[in-house]
Design a protein around this motif. Structure first.
Motif, PDB file in Angstrom:
ATOM      1  N   MET A   1     -63.546  12.732-116.663  1.00  0.00           N
ATOM      2  CA  MET A   1     -64.144  13.981-116.275  1.00  0.00           C
ATOM      3  C   MET A   1     -63.240  14.729-115.293  1.00  0.00           C
ATOM      4  O   MET A   1     -63.115  15.951-115.382  1.00  0.00           O
ATOM      5  CB  MET A   1     -65.507  13.681-115.648  1.00  0.00           C
ATOM      6  CG  MET A   1     -66.293  14.913-115.330  1.00  0.00           C
ATOM      7  SD  MET A   1     -66.815  15.727-116.800  1.00  0.00           S
ATOM      8  CE  MET A   1     -68.517  15.689-116.642  1.00  0.00           C
ATOM      9  N   ALA A   2     -62.632  13.987-114.381  1.00  0.00           N
ATOM     10  CA  ALA A   2     -61.750  14.601-113.395  1.00  0.00           C
ATOM     11  C   ALA A   2     -60.505  15.171-114.075  1.00  0.00           C
ATOM     12  O   ALA A   2     -60.038  16.261-113.727  1.00  0.00           O
ATOM     13  CB  ALA A   2     -61.351  13.588-112.318  1.00  0.00           C
ATOM     14  N   SER A   3     -59.955  14.416-115.051  1.00  0.00           N
ATOM     15  CA  SER A   3     -58.768  14.921-115.729  1.00  0.00           C
ATOM     16  C   SER A   3     -59.109  16.157-116.571  1.00  0.00           C
ATOM     17  O   SER A   3     -58.294  17.064-116.729  1.00  0.00           O
ATOM     18  CB  SER A   3     -58.132  13.831-116.592  1.00  0.00           C
ATOM     19  OG  SER A   3     -59.008  13.450-117.628  1.00  0.00           O
TER      20      SER A   3
ATOM     21  N   LYS B   1     -59.202  19.053-114.152  1.00  0.00           N
ATOM     22  CA  LYS B   1     -57.899  19.364-113.571  1.00  0.00           C
ATOM     23  C   LYS B   1     -56.920  19.919-114.605  1.00  0.00           C
ATOM     24  O   LYS B   1     -56.165  20.825-114.290  1.00  0.00           O
ATOM     25  CB  LYS B   1     -57.282  18.095-112.938  1.00  0.00           C
ATOM     26  CG  LYS B   1     -57.982  17.612-111.736  1.00  0.00           C
ATOM     27  CD  LYS B   1     -57.284  18.150-110.547  1.00  0.00           C
ATOM     28  CE  LYS B   1     -57.951  17.555-109.310  1.00  0.00           C
ATOM     29  NZ  LYS B   1     -57.496  18.132-108.127  1.00  0.00           N
ATOM     30  N   THR B   2     -56.911  19.416-115.836  1.00  0.00           N
ATOM     31  CA  THR B   2     -55.868  19.828-116.773  1.00  0.00           C
ATOM     32  C   THR B   2     -56.409  20.466-118.051  1.00  0.00           C
ATOM     33  O   THR B   2     -55.999  21.573-118.419  1.00  0.00           O
ATOM     34  CB  THR B   2     -55.002  18.620-117.175  1.00  0.00           C
ATOM     35  OG1 THR B   2     -55.831  17.609-117.725  1.00  0.00           O
ATOM     36  CG2 THR B   2     -54.202  18.111-116.021  1.00  0.00           C
ATOM     37  N   PHE B   3     -57.277  19.788-118.762  1.00  0.00           N
ATOM     38  CA  PHE B   3     -57.691  20.265-120.071  1.00  0.00           C
ATOM     39  C   PHE B   3     -58.468  21.583-120.006  1.00  0.00           C
ATOM     40  O   PHE B   3     -58.308  22.454-120.875  1.00  0.00           O
ATOM     41  CB  PHE B   3     -58.528  19.202-120.803  1.00  0.00           C
ATOM     42  CG  PHE B   3     -57.762  17.956-121.133  1.00  0.00           C
ATOM     43  CD1 PHE B   3     -56.567  18.020-121.835  1.00  0.00           C
ATOM     44  CD2 PHE B   3     -58.226  16.704-120.741  1.00  0.00           C
ATOM     45  CE1 PHE B   3     -55.863  16.876-122.140  1.00  0.00           C
ATOM     46  CE2 PHE B   3     -57.526  15.567-121.045  1.00  0.00           C
ATOM     47  CZ  PHE B   3     -56.339  15.647-121.751  1.00  0.00           C
ATOM     48  N   LYS B   4     -59.278  21.740-119.017  1.00  0.00           N
ATOM     49  CA  LYS B   4     -60.077  22.954-118.881  1.00  0.00           C
ATOM     50  C   LYS B   4     -59.154  24.166-118.735  1.00  0.00           C
ATOM     51  O   LYS B   4     -59.345  25.188-119.397  1.00  0.00           O
ATOM     52  CB  LYS B   4     -61.005  22.843-117.671  1.00  0.00           C
ATOM     53  CG  LYS B   4     -61.888  24.030-117.461  1.00  0.00           C
ATOM     54  CD  LYS B   4     -62.795  23.809-116.253  1.00  0.00           C
ATOM     55  CE  LYS B   4     -63.646  25.014-115.981  1.00  0.00           C
ATOM     56  NZ  LYS B   4     -64.486  24.846-114.805  1.00  0.00           N
TER      57      LYS B   4
END
Length: 153
Positions: free
Chosen positions: A1-3, A6-9
């Motif tokens: 969820m954090a990744s 931070k990146t995919f969104k």
């Protein structure tokens, strides 16, 4: 969820924005092509409408010459002075001529003028009759208004 946060969104949002910008760019290219085509069409129409800048007095003389060369039995009753109207784009010269004759001769003259007289365009025509009370006869008249255009400088 954090990744994802931070990146995919951000990557997905950037991809969506990139697609949106590409679509706008494609529309802009199409708009430039359409604008170029419209400008060329306007130039062609300007040449057709106002390309020939003949002296208005010469046009009036050509009208009289054209009418007098027909083999129709008609009488030229009056011809008005050239009326000039100017706007931002064009100078418009109007000639008004009044002719007397039979219906057949007048309608043939009107047809020939519309079809074969190239220096000016027929914009209005009106048939009317007047009664001479002394002779008790009706006389038929034709009033023709012709216009030619010149591109304003």
């Amino acid at each position: 969820m954090a990744s994802y946060k931070k990146t995919f969104k951000h990557t997905l949002a950037a991809k969506k924005e990139l697609n949106h910008v590409k679509q706008k760019l494609a529309n802009t290219d199409h708009s430039f092509n359409s604008l170029y085509t419209l400008k060329n069409d306007i130039k062609v129409l300007d040449k057709l409408i106002g390309g020939r800048s003949l002296n208005p007095i010469h046009v009036q003389q050509k009208i009289l010459d054209f009418i007098s060369k027909t083999d129709l039995i008609i009488n030229i009753v009056s011809i008005e002075d050239v009326h000039v109207f100017a706007d931002k784009e064009f100078l418009i010269y109007s000639n008004q001529i009044e002719i007397e004759g039979t219906y057949e001769a007048l309608i043939k003259l009107l047809y020939e003028t519309e079809k074969n007289f190239k220096d000016s365009r027929v914009v209005s025509s009106e048939f009317y009759s007047k009664k001479n009370y002394r002779t008790n006869k009706q006389t038929l008249y034709l009033k023709i208004i012709l216009q030619n255009y010149e591109k304003a400088k």
